[in-house]
Design a protein around this motif. Structure first.
Motif, PDB file in Angstrom:
ATOM      1  N   GLU A  68       7.254   8.005   6.733  1.00  0.00           N
ATOM      2  CA  GLU A  68       5.667   7.662   7.210  1.00  0.00           C
ATOM      3  C   GLU A  68       5.566   8.810   8.327  1.00  0.00           C
ATOM      4  OE1 GLU A  68       8.565   5.284  10.240  1.00  0.00           O
ATOM      5  OE2 GLU A  68       8.614   5.696   7.788  1.00  0.00           O
ATOM      6  N   ASP A  69       6.635   9.486   8.891  1.00  0.00           N
ATOM      7  CA  ASP A  69       6.332  10.716   9.624  1.00  0.00           C
ATOM      8  C   ASP A  69       6.523  11.931   9.227  1.00  0.00           C
ATOM      9  OD1 ASP A  69       5.823   8.790  11.861  1.00  0.00           O
ATOM     10  OD2 ASP A  69       8.183   8.876  12.367  1.00  0.00           O
ATOM     11  N   LYS A  70       6.907  12.019   7.963  1.00  0.00           N
ATOM     12  CA  LYS A  70       6.934  13.206   6.838  1.00  0.00           C
ATOM     13  C   LYS A  70       5.453  13.644   6.349  1.00  0.00           C
ATOM     14  CE  LYS A  70      11.421  12.935   6.888  1.00  0.00           C
ATOM     15  NZ  LYS A  70      12.235  13.552   7.915  1.00  0.00           N
ATOM     16  N   MET A  71       5.247  14.870   6.031  1.00  0.00           N
ATOM     17  CA  MET A  71       3.992  15.330   5.521  1.00  0.00           C
ATOM     18  C   MET A  71       4.463  15.167   3.923  1.00  0.00           C
ATOM     19  SD  MET A  71       2.380  18.928   5.319  1.00  0.00           S
ATOM     20  CE  MET A  71       1.023  18.759   6.940  1.00  0.00           C
ATOM     21  N   ALA A  72       3.730  14.400   3.131  1.00  0.00           N
ATOM     22  CA  ALA A  72       4.129  14.041   2.013  1.00  0.00           C
ATOM     23  C   ALA A  72       2.914  13.832   0.909  1.00  0.00           C
ATOM     24  CB  ALA A  72       4.724  12.639   2.050  1.00  0.00           C
ATOM     25  N   ILE A  73       2.953  14.323  -0.269  1.00  0.00           N
ATOM     26  CA  ILE A  73       2.088  14.209  -1.310  1.00  0.00           C
ATOM     27  C   ILE A  73       2.548  13.332  -2.222  1.00  0.00           C
ATOM     28  CG2 ILE A  73       0.964  15.454  -3.231  1.00  0.00           C
ATOM     29  CD1 ILE A  73       1.576  17.898  -1.783  1.00  0.00           C
ATOM     30  N   SER A  79       0.786  -1.170   0.040  1.00  0.00           N
ATOM     31  CA  SER A  79       0.021   0.044   0.004  1.00  0.00           C
ATOM     32  C   SER A  79       1.064   1.298  -0.089  1.00  0.00           C
ATOM     33  CB  SER A  79      -0.946  -0.088   1.147  1.00  0.00           C
ATOM     34  OG  SER A  79      -0.131   0.291   2.538  1.00  0.00           O
ATOM     35  N   VAL A  80       0.367   2.450  -0.241  1.00  0.00           N
ATOM     36  CA  VAL A  80       1.164   3.745  -0.026  1.00  0.00           C
ATOM     37  C   VAL A  80       1.601   3.750   1.310  1.00  0.00           C
ATOM     38  CG1 VAL A  80       0.768   6.049  -0.380  1.00  0.00           C
ATOM     39  CG2 VAL A  80      -0.351   4.818  -2.155  1.00  0.00           C
ATOM     40  N   THR A  81       0.984   3.666   2.244  1.00  0.00           N
ATOM     41  CA  THR A  81       1.457   3.646   3.686  1.00  0.00           C
ATOM     42  C   THR A  81       2.530   2.660   3.896  1.00  0.00           C
ATOM     43  OG1 THR A  81      -0.841   4.191   4.543  1.00  0.00           O
ATOM     44  CG2 THR A  81       0.791   3.256   6.066  1.00  0.00           C
ATOM     45  N   SER A 126      -5.966  10.249   3.166  1.00  0.00           N
ATOM     46  CA  SER A 126      -7.092   9.407   3.897  1.00  0.00           C
ATOM     47  C   SER A 126      -7.071   8.205   3.159  1.00  0.00           C
ATOM     48  CB  SER A 126      -8.464   9.822   3.730  1.00  0.00           C
ATOM     49  OG  SER A 126      -9.006  10.044   2.597  1.00  0.00           O
ATOM     50  N   SER A 127      -6.646   7.952   1.793  1.00  0.00           N
ATOM     51  CA  SER A 127      -6.642   6.654   1.125  1.00  0.00           C
ATOM     52  C   SER A 127      -5.370   6.014   1.128  1.00  0.00           C
ATOM     53  CB  SER A 127      -7.131   7.166  -0.393  1.00  0.00           C
ATOM     54  OG  SER A 127      -8.388   7.611  -0.536  1.00  0.00           O
ATOM     55  N   TYR A 128      -4.265   6.606   1.755  1.00  0.00           N
ATOM     56  CA  TYR A 128      -3.095   5.622   1.554  1.00  0.00           C
ATOM     57  C   TYR A 128      -3.052   4.528   1.917  1.00  0.00           C
ATOM     58  CZ  TYR A 128      -0.654  10.224   0.728  1.00  0.00           C
ATOM     59  OH  TYR A 128       0.134  11.498   0.384  1.00  0.00           O
ATOM     60  N   GLU A 129      -3.725   4.036   3.143  1.00  0.00           N
ATOM     61  CA  GLU A 129      -3.634   2.555   3.670  1.00  0.00           C
ATOM     62  C   GLU A 129      -4.337   1.716   2.591  1.00  0.00           C
ATOM     63  OE1 GLU A 129      -4.451   0.276   7.844  1.00  0.00           O
ATOM     64  OE2 GLU A 129      -3.726   2.523   7.815  1.00  0.00           O
ATOM     65  N   VAL A 130      -5.356   2.127   1.886  1.00  0.00           N
ATOM     66  CA  VAL A 130      -6.057   1.424   1.215  1.00  0.00           C
ATOM     67  C   VAL A 130      -5.634   1.298  -0.517  1.00  0.00           C
ATOM     68  CG1 VAL A 130      -8.112   1.333   2.622  1.00  0.00           C
ATOM     69  CG2 VAL A 130      -8.395   2.962   1.064  1.00  0.00           C
ATOM     70  N   THR A 131      -4.993   1.953  -0.638  1.00  0.00           N
ATOM     71  CA  THR A 131      -4.558   2.322  -2.175  1.00  0.00           C
ATOM     72  C   THR A 131      -3.504   1.283  -2.172  1.00  0.00           C
ATOM     73  OG1 THR A 131      -5.215   4.558  -2.060  1.00  0.00           O
ATOM     74  CG2 THR A 131      -3.746   3.721  -3.929  1.00  0.00           C
ATOM     75  N   LYS A 132      -3.584   0.355  -3.007  1.00  0.00           N
ATOM     76  CA  LYS A 132      -2.429  -0.828  -3.448  1.00  0.00           C
ATOM     77  C   LYS A 132      -1.688  -0.382  -4.702  1.00  0.00           C
ATOM     78  CE  LYS A 132      -3.430  -3.271   0.117  1.00  0.00           C
ATOM     79  NZ  LYS A 132      -2.434  -3.857   1.177  1.00  0.00           N
TER      80      LYS A 132
END
Length: 66
Positions: free
Chosen positions: A28-33, A17-19, A44-50
């Motif tokens: 993971e602790d940085k503000m990222a786009i 996943s993106v996460t 909000s979709s990082y964890e579910v976006t494969k």
């Protein structure tokens, strides 16, 4: 799995996943786009976006300081 991240080839485990990618890159602790194949992904979709084999990913993260 083969990905292109910020123009560089990278191999990762399948079905990441993106996460998980951000954790792998120690961001993971940085503000990222994150952009996948020219589409910006909502945080909000990082964890579910494969990610899929061959995806082109751009990651921009902010660095503090002066």
């Amino acid at each position: 799995m083969h990905l292109i991240i910020n123009g560089k080839e990278m191999h990762t485990p399948d079905s990441i996943s993106v996460t998980e990618l951000l954790t792998h890159l120690q961001l993971e602790d940085k503000m990222a786009i994150v952009e996948i194949n020219e589409s910006i992904i909502n945080k909000s979709s990082y964890e579910v976006t494969k990610l899929a084999d061959g995806d082109r990913i751009e990651i921009v993260h902010f660095v503090g300081g002066g």
